[in-house]
Design a protein around this motif. Structure first.
Motif, PDB file in Angstrom:
ATOM      1  N   MET A   1      48.957  28.437  45.138  1.00 45.23           N
ATOM      2  CA  MET A   1      48.152  29.569  44.576  1.00 45.23           C
ATOM      3  C   MET A   1      47.522  30.779  44.856  1.00 45.23           C
ATOM      4  SD  MET A   1      45.866  28.573  40.919  1.00 45.23           S
ATOM      5  CE  MET A   1      44.454  27.414  41.716  1.00 45.23           C
ATOM      6  N   THR A   2      47.941  31.772  44.548  1.00 43.54           N
ATOM      7  CA  THR A   2      47.938  32.917  45.508  1.00 43.54           C
ATOM      8  C   THR A   2      46.299  33.355  44.616  1.00 43.54           C
ATOM      9  OG1 THR A   2      48.162  34.519  43.588  1.00 43.54           O
ATOM     10  CG2 THR A   2      50.434  33.937  45.086  1.00 43.54           C
ATOM     11  N   VAL A   3      45.766  34.469  45.467  1.00 43.28           N
ATOM     12  CA  VAL A   3      44.592  35.097  45.213  1.00 43.28           C
ATOM     13  C   VAL A   3      44.249  35.697  44.183  1.00 43.28           C
ATOM     14  CG1 VAL A   3      42.488  37.120  46.452  1.00 43.28           C
ATOM     15  CG2 VAL A   3      43.465  35.614  47.820  1.00 43.28           C
ATOM     16  N   LYS A   4      45.368  36.359  43.859  1.00 49.68           N
ATOM     17  CA  LYS A   4      45.595  36.832  42.374  1.00 49.68           C
ATOM     18  C   LYS A   4      45.294  35.898  41.133  1.00 49.68           C
ATOM     19  CE  LYS A   4      48.318  39.916  39.891  1.00 49.68           C
ATOM     20  NZ  LYS A   4      48.375  39.853  38.180  1.00 49.68           N
ATOM     21  N   ASP A   5      46.250  34.624  41.675  1.00 47.84           N
ATOM     22  CA  ASP A   5      46.002  33.439  40.341  1.00 47.84           C
ATOM     23  C   ASP A   5      44.824  32.579  39.793  1.00 47.84           C
ATOM     24  OD1 ASP A   5      48.625  33.662  40.012  1.00 47.84           O
ATOM     25  OD2 ASP A   5      49.040  32.554  41.795  1.00 47.84           O
ATOM     26  N   ARG A   6      44.273  32.606  41.487  1.00 43.85           N
ATOM     27  CA  ARG A   6      42.627  32.572  41.795  1.00 43.85           C
ATOM     28  C   ARG A   6      42.303  33.203  40.892  1.00 43.85           C
ATOM     29  NH1 ARG A   6      44.205  29.280  46.567  1.00 43.85           N
ATOM     30  NH2 ARG A   6      43.277  31.374  47.819  1.00 43.85           N
ATOM     31  N   TYR A   7      42.022  34.331  41.265  1.00 42.75           N
ATOM     32  CA  TYR A   7      41.067  35.192  40.822  1.00 42.75           C
ATOM     33  C   TYR A   7      40.920  35.466  39.277  1.00 42.75           C
ATOM     34  CZ  TYR A   7      39.207  40.643  40.259  1.00 42.75           C
ATOM     35  OH  TYR A   7      37.711  40.876  39.527  1.00 42.75           O
ATOM     36  N   GLU A   8      42.538  35.064  38.631  1.00 45.35           N
ATOM     37  CA  GLU A   8      42.778  35.105  37.146  1.00 45.35           C
ATOM     38  C   GLU A   8      41.674  33.826  36.196  1.00 45.35           C
ATOM     39  OE1 GLU A   8      46.833  36.031  36.966  1.00 45.35           O
ATOM     40  OE2 GLU A   8      45.950  38.548  37.114  1.00 45.35           O
ATOM     41  N   ILE A   9      41.736  33.241  37.553  1.00 41.45           N
ATOM     42  CA  ILE A   9      41.639  31.411  37.005  1.00 41.45           C
ATOM     43  C   ILE A   9      40.121  31.973  36.696  1.00 41.45           C
ATOM     44  CG2 ILE A   9      40.823  29.129  37.152  1.00 41.45           C
ATOM     45  CD1 ILE A   9      43.420  29.329  38.340  1.00 41.45           C
ATOM     46  N   VAL A  10      39.502  32.568  37.773  1.00 44.47           N
ATOM     47  CA  VAL A  10      37.533  32.791  37.527  1.00 44.47           C
ATOM     48  C   VAL A  10      37.517  33.810  36.528  1.00 44.47           C
ATOM     49  CG1 VAL A  10      35.905  34.025  38.990  1.00 44.47           C
ATOM     50  CG2 VAL A  10      36.930  32.604  40.041  1.00 44.47           C
ATOM     51  N   LEU A  11      38.128  34.811  36.233  1.00 43.39           N
ATOM     52  CA  LEU A  11      37.632  35.919  34.830  1.00 43.39           C
ATOM     53  C   LEU A  11      37.964  35.324  33.533  1.00 43.39           C
ATOM     54  CD1 LEU A  11      39.858  38.907  36.292  1.00 43.39           C
ATOM     55  CD2 LEU A  11      37.421  39.050  35.619  1.00 43.39           C
ATOM     56  N   ASP A  12      38.543  34.166  33.412  1.00 45.19           N
ATOM     57  CA  ASP A  12      38.769  33.270  32.562  1.00 45.19           C
ATOM     58  C   ASP A  12      38.151  32.671  32.248  1.00 45.19           C
ATOM     59  OD1 ASP A  12      40.684  33.235  30.344  1.00 45.19           O
ATOM     60  OD2 ASP A  12      41.074  30.731  31.330  1.00 45.19           O
ATOM     61  N   ASN A  13      37.371  31.971  32.942  1.00 46.11           N
ATOM     62  CA  ASN A  13      36.605  31.112  33.597  1.00 46.11           C
ATOM     63  C   ASN A  13      34.917  31.643  32.705  1.00 46.11           C
ATOM     64  OD1 ASN A  13      37.584  29.014  34.442  1.00 46.11           O
ATOM     65  ND2 ASN A  13      36.997  28.773  36.011  1.00 46.11           N
ATOM     66  N   ILE A  14      34.925  32.773  33.588  1.00 43.30           N
ATOM     67  CA  ILE A  14      33.566  33.977  32.884  1.00 43.30           C
ATOM     68  C   ILE A  14      33.892  34.085  31.860  1.00 43.30           C
ATOM     69  CG2 ILE A  14      32.806  36.552  33.808  1.00 43.30           C
ATOM     70  CD1 ILE A  14      33.672  35.893  36.430  1.00 43.30           C
ATOM     71  N   LYS A  15      34.713  34.616  31.422  1.00 38.38           N
ATOM     72  CA  LYS A  15      35.272  34.946  29.604  1.00 38.38           C
ATOM     73  C   LYS A  15      34.395  33.433  28.588  1.00 38.38           C
ATOM     74  CE  LYS A  15      38.585  36.399  26.778  1.00 38.38           C
ATOM     75  NZ  LYS A  15      40.233  35.594  26.732  1.00 38.38           N
ATOM     76  N   LYS A  16      35.214  32.486  28.978  1.00 37.19           N
ATOM     77  CA  LYS A  16      34.787  31.110  28.722  1.00 37.19           C
ATOM     78  C   LYS A  16      33.394  31.004  28.308  1.00 37.19           C
ATOM     79  CE  LYS A  16      39.115  29.014  29.105  1.00 37.19           C
ATOM     80  NZ  LYS A  16      39.847  28.057  30.249  1.00 37.19           N
ATOM     81  N   GLY A 219      33.379  33.013  46.447  1.00 39.60           N
ATOM     82  CA  GLY A 219      33.529  33.403  47.512  1.00 39.60           C
ATOM     83  C   GLY A 219      34.776  32.596  47.141  1.00 39.60           C
ATOM     84  N   THR A 220      34.732  31.504  47.385  1.00 42.72           N
ATOM     85  CA  THR A 220      35.984  30.309  48.125  1.00 42.72           C
ATOM     86  C   THR A 220      36.655  29.677  46.489  1.00 42.72           C
ATOM     87  OG1 THR A 220      33.849  29.209  48.933  1.00 42.72           O
ATOM     88  CG2 THR A 220      35.801  27.161  48.233  1.00 42.72           C
ATOM     89  N   ALA A 221      36.561  30.020  45.133  1.00 45.76           N
ATOM     90  CA  ALA A 221      36.941  29.873  44.514  1.00 45.76           C
ATOM     91  C   ALA A 221      38.382  31.183  43.912  1.00 45.76           C
ATOM     92  CB  ALA A 221      36.126  30.025  42.623  1.00 45.76           C
ATOM     93  N   ILE A 222      37.548  31.617  45.148  1.00 44.83           N
ATOM     94  CA  ILE A 222      38.894  32.851  44.938  1.00 44.83           C
ATOM     95  C   ILE A 222      39.395  32.737  45.753  1.00 44.83           C
ATOM     96  CG2 ILE A 222      39.310  35.519  44.681  1.00 44.83           C
ATOM     97  CD1 ILE A 222      36.976  35.962  43.149  1.00 44.83           C
ATOM     98  N   PHE A 223      39.310  32.797  47.356  1.00 47.70           N
ATOM     99  CA  PHE A 223      40.175  32.735  48.383  1.00 47.70           C
ATOM    100  C   PHE A 223      40.241  31.561  49.013  1.00 47.70           C
ATOM    101  CE2 PHE A 223      37.556  36.923  48.344  1.00 47.70           C
ATOM    102  CZ  PHE A 223      37.988  37.910  47.911  1.00 47.70           C
ATOM    103  N   GLY A 224      39.659  30.539  48.705  1.00 46.36           N
ATOM    104  CA  GLY A 224      39.764  29.303  49.134  1.00 46.36           C
ATOM    105  C   GLY A 224      38.756  28.888  50.126  1.00 46.36           C
ATOM    106  N   ALA A 225      38.548  27.720  51.003  1.00 45.88           N
ATOM    107  CA  ALA A 225      37.746  27.507  51.593  1.00 45.88           C
ATOM    108  C   ALA A 225      37.412  28.362  52.851  1.00 45.88           C
ATOM    109  CB  ALA A 225      38.215  26.011  52.399  1.00 45.88           C
ATOM    110  N   ARG A 226      36.285  28.385  53.718  1.00 46.09           N
ATOM    111  CA  ARG A 226      36.563  29.677  54.223  1.00 46.09           C
ATOM    112  C   ARG A 226      36.860  28.609  55.509  1.00 46.09           C
ATOM    113  NH1 ARG A 226      33.044  31.404  50.862  1.00 46.09           N
ATOM    114  NH2 ARG A 226      31.724  29.677  51.280  1.00 46.09           N
ATOM    115  N   GLU A 227      36.936  29.196  56.928  1.00 48.37           N
ATOM    116  CA  GLU A 227      37.620  28.419  58.333  1.00 48.37           C
ATOM    117  C   GLU A 227      36.574  29.399  59.254  1.00 48.37           C
ATOM    118  OE1 GLU A 227      41.154  28.257  60.318  1.00 48.37           O
ATOM    119  OE2 GLU A 227      42.056  27.501  57.845  1.00 48.37           O
ATOM    120  N   TYR A 228      35.831  28.514  59.454  1.00 49.71           N
ATOM    121  CA  TYR A 228      34.923  29.643  60.587  1.00 49.71           C
ATOM    122  C   TYR A 228      34.467  29.316  61.933  1.00 49.71           C
ATOM    123  CZ  TYR A 228      31.549  30.127  56.940  1.00 49.71           C
ATOM    124  OH  TYR A 228      30.759  30.681  56.123  1.00 49.71           O
ATOM    125  N   ARG A 229      35.260  29.828  62.586  1.00 51.03           N
ATOM    126  CA  ARG A 229      35.289  30.048  64.241  1.00 51.03           C
ATOM    127  C   ARG A 229      34.734  30.832  64.599  1.00 51.03           C
ATOM    128  NH1 ARG A 229      40.730  33.342  63.224  1.00 51.03           N
ATOM    129  NH2 ARG A 229      39.739  34.190  61.335  1.00 51.03           N
TER     130      ARG A 229
END
Ligand SMILES: *Cc1c(COP(=O)(O)O)cnc(C)c1O
Length: 229
Positions: A1-16, A219-229
């Motif tokens: 999934m792209t960032v755009k896909d995940r961003y839209e899922i989050v928006l949809d969850n907010i709406k619900k 964060g994570t729900a849009i961009f995926g898991a973070r990698e800390y370096r």
């Protein structure tokens, strides 16, 4: 999934979540939390419609700032007083004010920059030793002092980060508590600007909306898991 896909899922969850709780999605601000992610990925979110982004470290924010498309930056992490001057001209809101020392420094820097800075007071809602944030009582005193003395600050509301959990239902009572504190402060004053409740992250933003959040930080729900370096 792209960032755009995940961003839209989050928006949809907010709406619900808004439908479930009789709220208007237009009253919720989604902050895309971009810490650890590079400008390219952040710009993808902006292309998908993100208008507000959040960073928790001053140095990291400044490093990315010039490479990210025009957007509203929020500072959401613990802020050292000596870093305030580096972000004062870059952010629209500081969510994590928890001491008079920090408030005073932001006021001073805002004054020299000729701006009025919107801030939230962070409350350590789970009373955890490991977390920053003021107690309820300290928050009340701080808000009073800011209103009385700091002309270049505008207290817009409250923010919290509840104890980490893997069950979003565990966050509900903390969100409810922050909302109660928010309402009781609101009742005591006639401050039209006190209108913002910043609570809810990837694991629990839907519960936060059901409990009255006006801002969620995801964060994570849009961009995926973070990698800390
Ligand atoms: C990292 C961070 C978030 C986002 O966390 P996710 O679980 O990745 O959504 C929200 N608020 C603050 C203060 C953060 O530091």
């Amino acid at each position: 999934m792209t960032v755009k896909d995940r961003y839209e899922i989050v928006l949809d969850n907010i709406k619900k979540a808004c439908e479930r709780s009789g709220r208007n999605p237009e009253d919720i601000t989604l902050i895309s939390v971009t810490k650890t992610h590079g400008a390219e990925l952040i710009n993808e979110a902006i292309d998908a419609g993100a208008k507000d982004i959040g960073e928790n470290k001053a140095q990291e924010l400044c490093n990315k700032y010039d490479d990210v498309k025009p957007v509203r930056w929020h500072f959401i992490g613990h802020l050292q007083t000596n870093k305030v001057k580096t972000i004062i001209d870059k952010v629209v809101m500081i969510h994590s004010v928890d001491s008079d020392k920090l408030a005073s420094e932001i006021d001073k820097r805002a004054k020299s920059s000729g701006v009025v800075m919107d801030i939230l007071v962070e409350i350590n809602i789970g009373m955890e030793d490991s977390k920053s944030g003021a107690t309820e009582e300290e928050a009340r005193d701080l808000i009073k002092k800011i209103r009385d003395e700091y002309q270049n600050l505008r207290v817009r509301g409250l923010m919290c980060v509840p104890p980490i959990t893997d069950n979003p239902e565990n966050s509900r009572r903390y969100f409810r508590k922050l909302k109660d504190i928010f309402e009781s402060i609101k009742e005591l004053s006639e401050d039209e600007y006190f209108d913002t409740l910043s609570m809810g992250m990837s694991g629990d933003y839907e519960v936060a909306i059901e409990e009255g959040a006006t801002v969620v930080r995801v964060g994570t729900a849009i961009f995926g898991a973070r990698e800390y370096r």
